[in-house]
Write an enzyme that holds these catalytic residues in place. Structure first.
Site, PDB file in Angstrom:
ATOM      1  N   PRO A 113      35.245  39.529  42.182  1.00  0.00           N
ATOM      2  CA  PRO A 113      35.376  40.046  40.819  1.00  0.00           C
ATOM      3  C   PRO A 113      34.367  41.146  40.542  1.00  0.00           C
ATOM      4  CG  PRO A 113      35.605  37.679  40.812  1.00  0.00           C
ATOM      5  CD  PRO A 113      35.243  38.066  42.219  1.00  0.00           C
ATOM      6  N   CYS A 114      34.811  42.150  39.776  1.00  0.00           N
ATOM      7  CA  CYS A 114      34.033  43.386  39.679  1.00  0.00           C
ATOM      8  C   CYS A 114      33.643  43.777  38.260  1.00  0.00           C
ATOM      9  CB  CYS A 114      34.857  44.523  40.287  1.00  0.00           C
ATOM     10  SG  CYS A 114      36.481  44.716  39.497  1.00  0.00           S
ATOM     11  N   GLN A 115      33.789  42.854  37.295  1.00  0.00           N
ATOM     12  CA  GLN A 115      33.535  43.256  35.909  1.00  0.00           C
ATOM     13  C   GLN A 115      32.147  43.836  35.691  1.00  0.00           C
ATOM     14  OE1 GLN A 115      34.848  40.366  36.910  1.00  0.00           O
ATOM     15  NE2 GLN A 115      36.350  39.541  35.477  1.00  0.00           N
TER      16      GLN A 115
ATOM     17  N   ASN B  20      36.787  46.616  46.134  1.00  0.00           N
ATOM     18  CA  ASN B  20      36.144  46.540  44.827  1.00  0.00           C
ATOM     19  C   ASN B  20      36.394  47.832  44.052  1.00  0.00           C
ATOM     20  OD1 ASN B  20      34.039  45.677  42.755  1.00  0.00           O
ATOM     21  ND2 ASN B  20      33.814  44.090  44.318  1.00  0.00           N
TER      22      ASN B  20
END
Length: 380
Positions: free
Chosen positions: A81-83, A123
């Site tokens: 996850p790249c938030q 990503n």
């Protein structure tokens, strides 16, 4: 010979699907989202699936449970996850020790334990320069300390035959020799705004041996017309494939599924009815124009250009260019899947917004296939 993958942070299975199309077998997938993993399981019923927080999975226990010795797995793939890196998050809310920034370290722990022959980590582009390159350097140095040769780059899906201008960063690592970044296979003007045109000087830069970019019309022009709120229930294809992309995407498919158009509110209907192909909020009359909006918001797609990035918000016309080029509605789940390069045989499960998230948060399968094929060439 059997080529195998394990997919971490698997989502609905974008990476798995691309590798599957290239001839790989998926041994295991880990994903915490039960709605996304339901879609994954439907499409890959023979894969061992762990629907749980990856932080609670012991890499050593999993390797032993799968009966794998180190260096037996062909490829470990995943998109942590790249938030915490995303430019969609305000700069003031981004900080290095954000827990959302740390899951790449978990990915690396699985690499260390399994020692696959190859590693593919995806990503957002920002990961390559976030925090002055600290993250990129840490990932590269850690992989190198495990004995891998590493390369990283940003790939734009439109240059690899996907009708979407999605850019993502990829880390490719090999225990053998350093992998080359796959060379573009397609070329053309990828700008989605109808106002943008290429100069003759820019046109002259194109190479004659590359295929033209795949457009929205190439991708979805054969799908049946719908009104907002309508679902296509006949399932049969009304016509034969009209081009190579449709032929590829329809391969072995006997019916159209997930062709569902979300119902619009009265103001959304009024806005889409006032727009022509390629237009957006900037072209709306004053009485219909939103006070504030994102770039491309309430935009109709252009038939002869690729789509912009399919995001998890593709169900909301105010979040991007998600109106159909001609019909007065947002794109359907199947149209979004086509623009993301999912084959028609891939079925999505869940609510409309669930399925939109599953598409927007995944890697375009045909881009994953390009990477998988480059690994196969290197392996041989």
């Amino acid at each position: 010979m059997t080529y195998t993958i394990i997919d971490l942070f698997a989502g609905a299975g974008g990476l798995t699907t691309g590798f599957h199309l290239a001839g790989f077998q998926s041994l295991c997938a880990i994903e915490i989202d039960k709605k996304a993993i339901a879609t994954y399981k439907y499409n890959y019923p023979s894969t061992k699936i762990l629907q749980q927080d990856i932080l609670q999975v012991n890499p050593s226990d999993l390797r032993l449970a799968l009966g794998l010795t180190q260096e037996k797995l062909t490829v470990l793939v995943g998109g942590p996850p790249c938030q915490g890196f995303s430019r969609n998050i305000p700069a003031s809310d981004r900080y290095f020790n954000d827990s959302r920034n740390q899951l790449y370290q978990t990915f690396l722990a699985f690499v260390q334990e399994f020692r696959p022959v190859y590693v593919v980590m995806e990503n957002v582009p920002e990961i390559l320069n976030a925090y002055k390159g600290i993250i990129k350097n840490e990932i590269t140095e850690k992989l190198e300390s495990f004995g891998y040769k590493v390369t990283s780059s940003i790939l734009n899906a439109a240059y690899y035959g996907i009708p979407q201008t999605r850019s993502r960063a990829f880390f490719l690592a090999s225990l053998n020799r350093k992998l080359d970044i796959p060379k573009p296979t397609h070329q053309g003007d990828i700008r989605s705004d109808y106002r943008a045109t290429l100069s003759s000087k820019q046109l002259n830069l194109f190479e004659s041996n590359l295929s033209p970019i795949v457009t929205v019309k190439d991708a979805i022009g054969d799908l049946p017309s719908l009104k907002d709120g309508q679902e296509y229930t006949h399932q049969n294809y009304p016509d034969s494939p009209q081009n190579l992309y449709q032929t590829i995407i329809r391969h072995e498919s006997t019916k159209i599924v997930n062709h569902i158009a979300r119902a619009l509110t009265p103001i959304q209907k009024a806005r889409v009815s006032a727009l022509k192909e390629g237009e957006d909020a900037r072209d709306l009359p004053p009485e219909l124009a939103p006070k504030k909006h994102y770039s491309g918001a309430y935009g109709r797609l252009s038939w002869n250009k690729p789509a912009r990035t399919m995001t998890r918000w593709l169900f909301h016309p105010g979040s991007g260019r998600f109106f159909h080029p001609e019909q007065n509605r947002t794109i359907t789940i199947r149209e979004a899947a086509r623009l993301h390069s999912y084959p028609d045989t891939f079925h999505f499960l869940g609510t409309y917004t669930n399925m939109a998230s599953q598409i927007g948060e995944s890697v375009p399968p045909l881009l994953a296939k390009v990477i998988a094929q480059s690994i196969l060439l290197d392996y041989h």
